[in-house]
Design an enzyme around this catalytic site. Structure first.
Site, short mmCIF file in Angstrom:
data_model
loop_
_atom_site.label_atom_id
_atom_site.label_comp_id
_atom_site.label_asym_id
_atom_site.label_seq_id
_atom_site.Cartn_x
_atom_site.Cartn_y
_atom_site.Cartn_z
N GLY A 17 38.56 12.78 2.27
CA GLY A 17 39.29 12.34 3.45
C GLY A 17 38.65 12.86 4.72
N GLY A 37 38.75 13.18 -1.88
CA GLY A 37 39.24 11.81 -1.97
C GLY A 37 38.29 10.87 -2.67
N GLU A 76 38.41 22.14 -1.99
CA GLU A 76 39.50 22.36 -1.03
C GLU A 76 39.87 23.82 -0.78
OE1 GLU A 76 39.65 18.16 -2.36
OE2 GLU A 76 39.45 20.08 -3.39
N ASP A 82 43.76 17.71 -4.46
CA ASP A 82 44.85 16.73 -4.48
C ASP A 82 44.35 15.43 -5.11
OD1 ASP A 82 43.15 15.96 -2.41
OD2 ASP A 82 44.76 15.56 -0.97
#
Length: 362
Positions: free
Chosen positions: A69, A117, A140, A148
């Site tokens: 992202g 992502g 992350e 995620d």
């Protein structure tokens, strides 16, 4: 090949294959909310098109499929009420779920950098292709965040504690280790990817997943040695603990370059992110579905917007680029259970009306 060109996503077709090309090469094809929406719309259209047998998603440029992202945009949104970040996560997670349950063969070409992502766009698909240039990671914990995009469903289902190692260290791995971790299926030379897309497109419009797989397998190559598999026994033993402190202590007691380098690296990550990540992984291991994990992740996302490490990590990585984050608290000892408990608040409204009762294991 017919195409419909937008600024950030190019949607087209090659014979019976619908194609989606991420078109932000200078930004390593990092995802924005309009891109998420364009991909979701393309998948919806292809699913309804009787002339389309399969979908192929790829990235523009030679450096990466998708670096994740757009964290600079998430940083700015979080500083300004967080509405855009919340919308991005909601729609991205719904897209991840749609990919995992897509009605037609979904082929992801994970050439080059595939992180965050980008893993969500690829590893949930039915046919995951890596190349000699693939560098895959969930990095992350190094930016005060957590894995995620359904990673808390995928990583606990990697062999042994491979997924725990990947999540806590955030290190990138190559093609062989991506396959070993059940995040990819086949390795194909990057030079042969255009030919692969053409071959998939030459399949009949009612081609099955098995036929698509046969085409990919026919162009497959050996990915080389899986480094994580070589250290598998050690990783499984040292990362089997349910607290980060126990994992760090186990690493400290083990001789050799691999455990000591791993321990030193983990020490640079956000202590809060490390503890949150391990808790989410263990919860994901016991979960019944991807949807359940995505719901839990979204709740944590909404709380991460109130966590100083999220902003400090992004500042150090992409704003000031000093690579020297000052975490708060600065040590594992300063992060108690109550601090992690607050990330486990369900998002309202939920992502899905109900969770899948049974989910196929990746």
């Amino acid at each position: 090949m017919q195409t419909e060109i937008t600024d950030e996503v190019v949607v087209g077709r090659s014979g019976s294959a619908g194609t989606i090309r991420l078109n932000r090469a200078k930004a390593l094809n990092s995802l924005t909310l309009p891109m998420v929406r364009a991909i979701a719309k393309a998948l919806e259209d292809f699913a309804a098109d009787a002339e389309i047998a399969s979908v192929v998603i790829m990235g523009e440029g030679e450096r990466g499929f998708c670096a994740g992202g757009d964290i600079r945009a998430l940083y700015q949104s979080g500083r300004n009420e967080g509405g855009d970040a919340t919308a991005f996560w909601r729609e991205e997670f719904q897209l991840n779920h749609a990919i995992a349950h897509y009605s037609k063969p979904y082929v992801a070409l994970m050439d080059g950098i595939t992180m965050g992502g980008g893993v969500g766009l690829s590893a949930h698909g039915s046919h995951r292709v890596v190349t000699e240039r693939t560098r895959l990671a969930m990095p992350e914990t190094g930016i005060g965040y957590f894995p995620d995009v359904g990673a808390t469903w995928l990583l606990p289902r990697a062999p042994g504690e491979t997924g725990t190692w990947m999540a806590l260290t955030g290190l990138d791995v190559g093609a062989a280790d991506a396959i070993h971790a059940n995040l990819a299926d086949h390795c194909v030379s990057s030079a042969e990817l255009p030919e692969l897309v053409d071959a998939i497109g030459r399949l009949p419009r009612r081609a099955s997943a098995a036929e698509v797989n046969a085409v990919i397998a026919a162009m497959g190559r050996e990915p080389g040695e899986a480094r994580l598999a070589a250290h598998g026994e050690l990783i499984d033993r040292l990362f089997a603990h349910d607290s980060v402190e126990e994992i760090v202590d186990a690493l400290a007691s083990e001789q050799g370059d691999f455990p000591q380098t791993t321990r030193s690296l983990i020490a640079t990550r956000s202590p809060t992110s490390l503890k949150l990540t391990l808790r989410l992984l263990r919860a994901g291991r016991d979960s019944a579905s991807l949807a359940e994990c995505l719901e839990r992740e979204l709740g944590a996302c909404l709380q991460i917007l109130h966590n100083p490490d999220f902003y400090e990590g992004i500042r150090a990585a992409v704003i000031d680029k000093d690579r020297n984050p000052a975490w708060s608290p600065p040590s594992l000892a300063g992060v108690d259970d109550a601090m992690i408990d607050r990330f486990f608040i369900s998002a309202k409204p939920p992502l899905f009306e109900k969770h899948d009762e049974k989910e196929q294991q990746p």
